[in-house]
Scaffold this active site. Structure first.
Site, PDB file in Angstrom:
ATOM      1  N   HIS A 155      28.089  26.512  47.969  1.00 64.45           N
ATOM      2  CA  HIS A 155      27.435  27.654  47.336  1.00 64.45           C
ATOM      3  C   HIS A 155      28.019  27.841  45.938  1.00 64.45           C
ATOM      4  O   HIS A 155      29.137  27.396  45.642  1.00 64.45           O
ATOM      5  CB  HIS A 155      27.667  28.922  48.155  1.00 64.45           C
ATOM      6  CG  HIS A 155      26.903  28.956  49.438  1.00 64.45           C
ATOM      7  ND1 HIS A 155      26.727  30.120  50.147  1.00 64.45           N
ATOM      8  CD2 HIS A 155      26.282  27.984  50.148  1.00 64.45           C
ATOM      9  CE1 HIS A 155      26.017  29.876  51.239  1.00 64.45           C
ATOM     10  NE2 HIS A 155      25.745  28.581  51.259  1.00 64.45           N
ATOM     11  N   GLU A 165      29.353  30.358  44.440  1.00 66.13           N
ATOM     12  CA  GLU A 165      30.644  31.038  44.384  1.00 66.13           C
ATOM     13  C   GLU A 165      31.783  30.086  44.744  1.00 66.13           C
ATOM     14  O   GLU A 165      32.827  30.083  44.077  1.00 66.13           O
ATOM     15  CB  GLU A 165      30.677  32.234  45.357  1.00 66.13           C
ATOM     16  CG  GLU A 165      29.639  33.292  45.058  1.00 66.13           C
ATOM     17  CD  GLU A 165      28.352  33.130  45.853  1.00 66.13           C
ATOM     18  OE1 GLU A 165      27.775  34.154  46.244  1.00 66.13           O
ATOM     19  OE2 GLU A 165      27.906  31.978  46.072  1.00 66.13           O
ATOM     20  N   CYS A 207      27.428  35.842  50.356  1.00 69.88           N
ATOM     21  CA  CYS A 207      27.304  35.800  51.812  1.00 69.88           C
ATOM     22  C   CYS A 207      28.697  35.940  52.437  1.00 69.88           C
ATOM     23  O   CYS A 207      29.706  36.012  51.737  1.00 69.88           O
ATOM     24  CB  CYS A 207      26.657  34.483  52.246  1.00 69.88           C
ATOM     25  SG  CYS A 207      27.726  33.033  52.019  1.00 69.88           S
ATOM     26  N   CYS A 260      31.170  33.082  51.449  1.00 69.77           N
ATOM     27  CA  CYS A 260      31.662  33.219  50.081  1.00 69.77           C
ATOM     28  C   CYS A 260      32.579  34.426  49.936  1.00 69.77           C
ATOM     29  O   CYS A 260      33.606  34.349  49.255  1.00 69.77           O
ATOM     30  CB  CYS A 260      30.494  33.292  49.114  1.00 69.77           C
ATOM     31  SG  CYS A 260      29.571  31.732  49.022  1.00 69.77           S
TER      32      CYS A 260
END
Length: 158
Positions: A56, A58, A86, A89
């Site tokens: 992801h 992040e 999420c 993360c």
């Protein structure tokens, strides 16, 4: 909202990275890590191209910052991302000891800063970052809406 003067500038950088994700066929999420007014980490979504469910935006930005700062802990840093992080993360952000999380649009399906769950507000956890929401939310959220509209249109055309 309590955002700093540079929040819009750094969020614009994250949104530009989100556009790069879209250009590679990934969901348009971008993130930057900032320390002392300078970007020290950049990332955009890459789970499809990397065959990595943890890639992801992040996580990619945290990894880049950790390498650039030569430390897996990132105290005093802020992370900017165009959509609410999420759970995965948020957990990584907590472990990295990020001081501030600044995000744009809420994620009503997987958001871990209050939309679905609030990891940063959980008193049981040993570290808590300051969370600022809504910075350039319309622009960051519209990018995601446009991406998924285009994806559905292509799918229906096939």
């Amino acid at each position: 909202m309590n955002n700093a003067p540079d929040d819009t500038f750094f969020m614009a950088q994250a949104i530009e990275l989100a556009r790069q994700a879209w250009a590679t066929g990934e969901v348009p999420v971008g993130a930057v890590v900032v320390k002392d007014g300078e970007i020290v980490g950049r990332g955009f979504n890459a789970p499809i191209s990397r065959h990595d469910p943890t890639a992801h935006a992040e996580i990619m930005a945290l990894r880049d910052a950790a390498i650039n700062l030569d430390n897996y802990r990132l105290p005093g840093c802020s992370l900017y991302v165009n959509i609410e992080p999420c759970v995965m993360c948020a957990g990584a952000i907590i472990h990295a000891r990020i001081a501030r999380v600044v995000y744009g649009a809420a994620d009503l399906k997987t958001g871990a800063c209050g939309s679905v769950v609030d990891l940063f507000g959980n008193a049981c956890l040993n570290y808590h970052a300051t969370v600022i929401s809504g910075v350039m939310a319309e622009e960051g959220g519209q990018l995601l809406s446009d991406f998924f509209t285009e994806r559905r249109r292509k799918k229906n055309a096939d």
